[in-house]
Motif scaffolding. Structure first.
Motif, PDB file in Angstrom:
ATOM      1  N   ALA A   1      13.261  -6.885  -2.858  1.00 27.60           N
ATOM      2  CA  ALA A   1      12.206  -7.265  -3.791  1.00 27.60           C
ATOM      3  C   ALA A   1      11.711  -6.007  -4.482  1.00 27.60           C
ATOM      4  N   PHE A   2      11.392  -6.124  -5.747  1.00 26.22           N
ATOM      5  CA  PHE A   2      10.861  -5.008  -6.533  1.00 26.22           C
ATOM      6  C   PHE A   2       9.402  -5.312  -6.846  1.00 26.22           C
ATOM      7  N   GLU A   3       8.498  -4.639  -6.154  1.00 27.10           N
ATOM      8  CA  GLU A   3       7.068  -4.835  -6.355  1.00 27.10           C
ATOM      9  C   GLU A   3       6.338  -3.523  -6.134  1.00 27.10           C
ATOM     10  N   THR A   4       5.333  -3.266  -6.943  1.00 27.72           N
ATOM     11  CA  THR A   4       4.539  -2.066  -6.714  1.00 27.72           C
ATOM     12  C   THR A   4       3.662  -2.258  -5.478  1.00 27.72           C
ATOM     13  N   ALA A   5       3.307  -1.154  -4.869  1.00 24.52           N
ATOM     14  CA  ALA A   5       2.520  -1.206  -3.635  1.00 24.52           C
ATOM     15  C   ALA A   5       1.141  -1.818  -3.869  1.00 24.52           C
ATOM     16  N   ILE A   6       0.543  -1.582  -5.030  1.00 27.57           N
ATOM     17  CA  ILE A   6      -0.817  -2.062  -5.307  1.00 27.57           C
ATOM     18  C   ILE A   6      -0.822  -3.492  -5.823  1.00 27.57           C
TER      19      ILE A   6
END
Length: 226
Positions: free
Chosen positions: A85-90
Motif C-alpha cells: 500500500a502507498f500511503e503517507t504516514a500522516i
C-alpha cells in the motif's frame, strides 16, 4: 533443484507463478499455497492449496502439514505471500499498518513456524523470504510497507540465528519488480531497469538449493539495472 520439495506461498501472484514454474522446470516438486481458491487436482509434482489465510496460524499449519503429507517431506519454504500500500504516514489509514504487518510479517512467521518441524527433518532445510530494498530506506508514502518489510528482514535474521546449523534462512531484497501492476501504477518509468520476475526467481531458487548451503542470515539485494 532436482527432486526437492518446495512450498511456495503467494503462489498465484506475479512472482509466485514464476517461482513455481521455474522450480518445476528444474525438477522440483511444489506445493503452491495461496489465499485465492483453487480447484486444481493434485499431481505427483504439484499440489495447489487455495483459500488459505496465512495470517491465521491454524490455517497455515494445516496447509503446510497437508503439503508435507502429500509429498512425504519438505525441503524448502519460499515465503512470497504479502501485500503493498502507498500511503503517507500522516494522511494514511492507521489500519494499513496493521494490515501490511499481517500480510508481510505474520504470513512469513506463521508459515515458517509451521514448516520448521518438517524442514529440520530434511538434510538441507531452507527458508527464503521476500523482503524489499524499499525497507532499507523508506521514501515518502512507503512507511507502512517499508516498516512491514523491515520486519521480514529482522524475522529472517532471527530465524537464521535460532536455527543455524539446521536450517538456512535468507531473504531477497528486490527493487521494483517488473509486473503488470507496477507498470500500470508507474507508466512513465523505465521498465527495462526493473527486476524481471524470472531473474528474481533464479536468486530465490539458488538460496533454496544445495548450492547455498553456506549462506544463512543474508539479506540479498536484487536491484536489476537501477
Amino acid at each position: 533443484m532436482q527432486g526437492k520439495i518446495l512450498i511456495v506461498t503467494g503462489a498465484s501472484g506475479a512472482l509466485g507463478k514464476v517461482v513455481v514454474a521455474s522450480a518445476l522446470a528444474k525438477g522440483a516438486k511444489v506445493a503452491a499455497i495461496d489465499h485465492a481458491a483453487s480447484a486444481a487436482q493434485p499431481t505427483a509434482e504439484r499440489i495447489e492449496l487455495g483459500g488459505v489465510d496465512l495470517t491465521d496460524a491454524t490455517q497455515a499449519r494445516k496447509a503446510i502439514d497437508a503439503a508435507a503429507a502429500h509429498f512425504g517431506r519438505l525441503d524448502a519454504l519460499v515465503n512470497i505471500a504479502g501485500g503493498f500500500a502507498f500511503e503517507t504516514a500522516i494522511e494514511g489509514d492507521p489500519k494499513t499498518w496493521q494490515r501490511l504487518y499481517a500480510l508481510n510479517v505474520l504470513t512469513a512467521l506463521n508459515a515458517s513456524r509451521s514448516a520448521i518441524p518438517h524442514l529440520t527433518a530434511s538434510s538441507a532445510g531452507r527458508i527464503v523470504n521476500v523482503g524489499a530494498m524499499g525497507a532499507i530506506q523508506a521514501g515518502a508514502g512507503m512507511g507502512p510497507y517499508a516498516a512491514s518489510k523491515a520486519g521480514v528482514h529482522r524475522l529472517t535474521e532471527a530465524l537464521a540465528a535460532e536455527w543455524k546449523g539446521k536450517i538456512t534462512v535468507n531473504a531477497v531484497l528486490p527493487s521494483t519488480i517488473d509486473t503488470a501492476a507496477n507498470r500500470t501504477s508507474m507508466p512513465n518509468a523505465d521498465f527495462s531497469k526493473w527486476v524481471r520476475p524470472e531473474e528474481l526467481a533464479e536468486v530465490i531458487l539458488f538460496l533454496a538449493s544445495d548450492a547455498a548451503s553456506a549462506v544463512t542470515g543474508a539479506l540479498l539485494p536484487v536491484l536489476g539495472r537501477v
